[in-house]
Scaffold this motif. Structure first.
Motif, PDB file in Angstrom:
ATOM      1  N   GLY A  84       0.892  -1.015  -0.079  1.00  6.54           N
ATOM      2  CA  GLY A  84      -0.207   0.012   0.029  1.00  6.54           C
ATOM      3  C   GLY A  84       0.991   1.229   0.198  1.00  6.54           C
ATOM      4  O   GLY A  84       1.840   1.303  -0.688  1.00  6.54           O
ATOM      5  N   GLN A  85       1.026   1.824   0.636  1.00  9.10           N
ATOM      6  CA  GLN A  85       1.163   3.686   0.521  1.00  9.10           C
ATOM      7  C   GLN A  85       2.633   3.144   1.606  1.00  9.10           C
ATOM      8  O   GLN A  85       3.469   4.634   1.382  1.00  9.10           O
ATOM      9  CB  GLN A  85       0.345   4.287   1.788  1.00  9.10           C
ATOM     10  N   ARG A 114      -0.564  -7.060  -6.150  1.00  7.43           N
ATOM     11  CA  ARG A 114      -1.516  -7.084  -5.107  1.00  7.43           C
ATOM     12  C   ARG A 114      -1.047  -5.966  -4.070  1.00  7.43           C
ATOM     13  O   ARG A 114       0.271  -6.062  -3.324  1.00  7.43           O
ATOM     14  CB  ARG A 114      -1.360  -8.573  -4.691  1.00  7.43           C
ATOM     15  N   VAL A 115      -1.978  -4.946  -3.988  1.00  8.80           N
ATOM     16  CA  VAL A 115      -1.935  -4.636  -3.008  1.00  8.80           C
ATOM     17  C   VAL A 115      -3.190  -4.287  -1.618  1.00  8.80           C
ATOM     18  O   VAL A 115      -4.083  -5.004  -1.446  1.00  8.80           O
ATOM     19  CB  VAL A 115      -2.778  -3.441  -3.346  1.00  8.80           C
ATOM     20  N   PHE A 116      -1.825  -4.411  -0.759  1.00 15.02           N
ATOM     21  CA  PHE A 116      -2.681  -4.756   0.728  1.00 15.02           C
ATOM     22  C   PHE A 116      -2.490  -3.465   1.620  1.00 15.02           C
ATOM     23  O   PHE A 116      -1.472  -2.450   1.258  1.00 15.02           O
ATOM     24  CB  PHE A 116      -2.485  -6.044   1.108  1.00 15.02           C
ATOM     25  N   PHE A 125      -5.458   2.452   0.409  1.00 12.63           N
ATOM     26  CA  PHE A 125      -5.244   1.630  -0.496  1.00 12.63           C
ATOM     27  C   PHE A 125      -5.182   3.066  -1.838  1.00 12.63           C
ATOM     28  O   PHE A 125      -4.911   2.001  -3.601  1.00 12.63           O
ATOM     29  CB  PHE A 125      -6.017   1.065  -0.546  1.00 12.63           C
ATOM     30  N   MET A 126      -5.776   4.098  -1.219  1.00 14.52           N
ATOM     31  CA  MET A 126      -6.294   4.946  -2.551  1.00 14.52           C
ATOM     32  C   MET A 126      -5.053   5.119  -3.704  1.00 14.52           C
ATOM     33  O   MET A 126      -5.617   4.693  -4.812  1.00 14.52           O
ATOM     34  CB  MET A 126      -6.741   6.354  -2.439  1.00 14.52           C
ATOM     35  N   ALA A 142      -5.724  -6.587  -1.797  1.00 13.28           N
ATOM     36  CA  ALA A 142      -5.758  -8.074  -1.044  1.00 13.28           C
ATOM     37  C   ALA A 142      -6.422  -7.421   0.474  1.00 13.28           C
ATOM     38  O   ALA A 142      -6.226  -6.728   0.670  1.00 13.28           O
ATOM     39  CB  ALA A 142      -4.449  -8.191  -0.808  1.00 13.28           C
ATOM     40  N   ILE A 143      -6.983  -8.175   1.038  1.00  9.85           N
ATOM     41  CA  ILE A 143      -8.189  -7.573   2.581  1.00  9.85           C
ATOM     42  C   ILE A 143      -6.709  -9.120   3.322  1.00  9.85           C
ATOM     43  O   ILE A 143      -6.742 -10.293   3.324  1.00  9.85           O
ATOM     44  CB  ILE A 143      -8.878  -8.501   2.906  1.00  9.85           C
TER      45      ILE A 143
END
Length: 521
Positions: A84-85, A114-116, A125-126, A142-143
């Protein structure tokens, strides 16, 4: 067309979980074309701890790795894990760094992102999701799955809806700590599929022993993709064996269509050629460790905790740390334990056990407690929040998106690197490497020209030939002998002698004494 598609993890998460991410690219290349020929939905080849390990331990350029693999693996999409960030580092970065990183990752060869986010905070996530979409690549949201009083099927379904609304191309349930039970997986997949019309993938580690059953039930509930690792690089804190799932689904409506003979060839390569080279990094956690059902520590973190405790000569206190981990997780607002929260909570747990509960808070713990990583799923311990605010010199916790507090930083980072290297221009990929790991990167740039390290499997001693005739008993094989101290006035000398891979201290004073030396291993 195959009903169930498989992402093969052997080139990234498998060796991260089993061997502390030490596999070098040169050990991947001989089997790369065979992996590419199988028909996997994707191959995970990058991301996670790859970047850190490459420049910290392997003297290998991670950007060169993805470019090299992309030239050989041409048919199968390359997948990476993006924090993510935090991108691939351990802090939040300004939006301009995130955007440039994703752009360069796509150009260098990543096809599926795959972003988490470690806290499942949708705000984190944005920007990375938007950047992936802009690059024209597959954005998988991804959760991060965990079990706690504040995590419910309903809360996960709501998150899936929010991520779908950001333009996700697919959704992943990321079960990094092997906590997702088979029947909960069935319920969760069914619930998400009712409200989100996107492909759903299940990533589950095998640490607690549930993952094979979990993947089967998830498939029965409607999940289209699953993550596995080739059998010789699976299980323990790793993943379910690829061949096992292929065989389970064979002849059913979930048929994968993958060639078992070809998979067995791949398995043999990693079993016979690769894995012996990295035995020194092997995690001692093997089989099923059900303590993790309470401690909730992900596979990739177990070896790190083990290393920290061994350094402190306190490995015998591992059970205490695992129990403390659950308490720290509660006090910190039940964050899912995945990078960087797993490291933050795990390190704090070690400190609590060795020094007393919260006798000291790490800076990372304080930042997590005050909201600098995002909103925690639950409410952190108010007294610890006060302690953290005082330690950081803050008046109140952060309530906005943490990155909103960061100004664009890429030009500053680039200028800083130019000055440190004493050059007028620098490659943009090197700038991004430096952005994520500034201290380690400078040393790496100085040694990069020497090329990656290499690992060799231990050479087994050749068996002694059978004696032709009765003879005196052969002495134990001595591999090495080195003097420890010069002969003393009394005429004694001592040596460290390696016998069958064990060190002994030999004292010569008219007689021999064999004393085992504690090597600390």
């Amino acid at each position: 067309m195959a009903k169930i598609k498989i992402t093969e993890n052997v080139l990234r998460d498998a060796h991260q979980s089993l061997h502390a991410t030490r596999m070098v690219t040169s050990d991947m290349l001989p089997i790369a074309e065979k992996l590419d020929s199988i028909g996997f939905w994707s191959l995970e080849t990058w991301g996670g701890a790859t970047f850190d390990s490459c420049i910290r331990f392997l003297n290998e350029d991670p950007w060169a790795r993805i470019r090299t693999l992309k030239k050989v693996i041409t048919k199968t999409p390359h997948q990476m894990l993006l924090r993510g960030q935090s991108i691939l580092g351990y802090r939040h970065y300004a939006d301009d760094v995130v955007e440039k990183c994703v752009e360069r990752m796509a150009i260098n060869g990543v096809d599926v992102f795959r972003v988490f986010d470690a806290l499942n905070d949708p705000r984190n996530f944005m920007v990375p999701m938007k950047a992936v979409k802009k690059s024209g690549k597959h954005a998988q949201a991804a959760i991060s799955y965990t079990v706690s009083p504040v995590h419910t099927v309903e809360s996960y379904v709501q998150l899936a809806k929010e991520l779908a609304g950001m333009g996700a191309d697919s959704i992943c349930i990321k079960d990094m700590a092997s906590l997702l039970s088979p029947y909960t997986a069935y319920e969760l997949v069914k619930a998400i599929k009712k409200v989100v019309d996107l492909p759903l993938q299940i990533h589950s580690h095998s640490t607690t022993g549930m993952s094979v059953a979990t993947l089967v039930k998830a498939a029965e509930a409607g999940a289209e993709m699953i993550d596995t690792s080739i059998s010789s690089m699976s299980m323990g804190p790793g993943h379910s064996p690829t061949e096992t799932l292929v065989e389970i689904f064979k002849g059913t409506e979930y048929e994968t269509g993958l060639d078992m003979d070809a998979l067995l060839e791949i398995s043999a390569y990693f079993r016979d050629v690769v894995r012996p080279k990295y035995a020194q990094f092997e995690s001692s956690f093997v089989g099923a460790d059900t303590r993790i059902l309470k401690a909730a520590i992900p596979g990739g973190m177990l070896s790190n905790l083990e290393g920290q405790l061994r350094q402190q000569k306190s490995f015998h206190r591992m059970d205490e740390v695992l129990k403390e981990n659950a308490q720290v997780c509660k006090d910190f607002g039940y964050p899912p334990l995945v990078t960087p929260t797993s490291q933050i909570v795990g390190t704090q747990s070690v400190l609590n056990v060795l020094m007393g509960r919260y006798a000291t808070l790490t800076s990372e713990s304080m930042n997590l407690l005050v909201g600098n990583y995002g909103k925690t799923p639950g409410t952190p311990n108010p007294e610890l929040v006060k302690q953290a605010l005082k330690g950081l010199g803050m008046e109140k916790p952060v309530t906005e998106r943490p990155a909103d507090l960061l100004s664009n930083e890429l030009p500053k980072i680039e200028e800083e690197l130019r000055q440190k290297l004493g050059v007028t221009s620098v490659d943009i990929d090197d700038v991004l490497t430096y952005a994520m790991f500034p201290q380690v990167a400078i040393k790496f740039f100085e040694t990069r020209s020497k090329g990656p390290v290499t690992f060799e499997a231990p050479v087994a001693a050749a068996p002694a030939p059978a004696p032709a005739a009765p003879a005196k008993p052969a002495p134990a094989p001595v591999v090495a002998a080195a003097p420890v101290a010069a002969a003393a006035a009394g005429g004694a000398s001592s040596y460290v002698v390696n016998v069958d891979s064990k060190d002994f201290k030999v004292v010569c004073e008219f007689k021999f004494e064999l004393q085992k030396v504690d090597s600390g291993s």
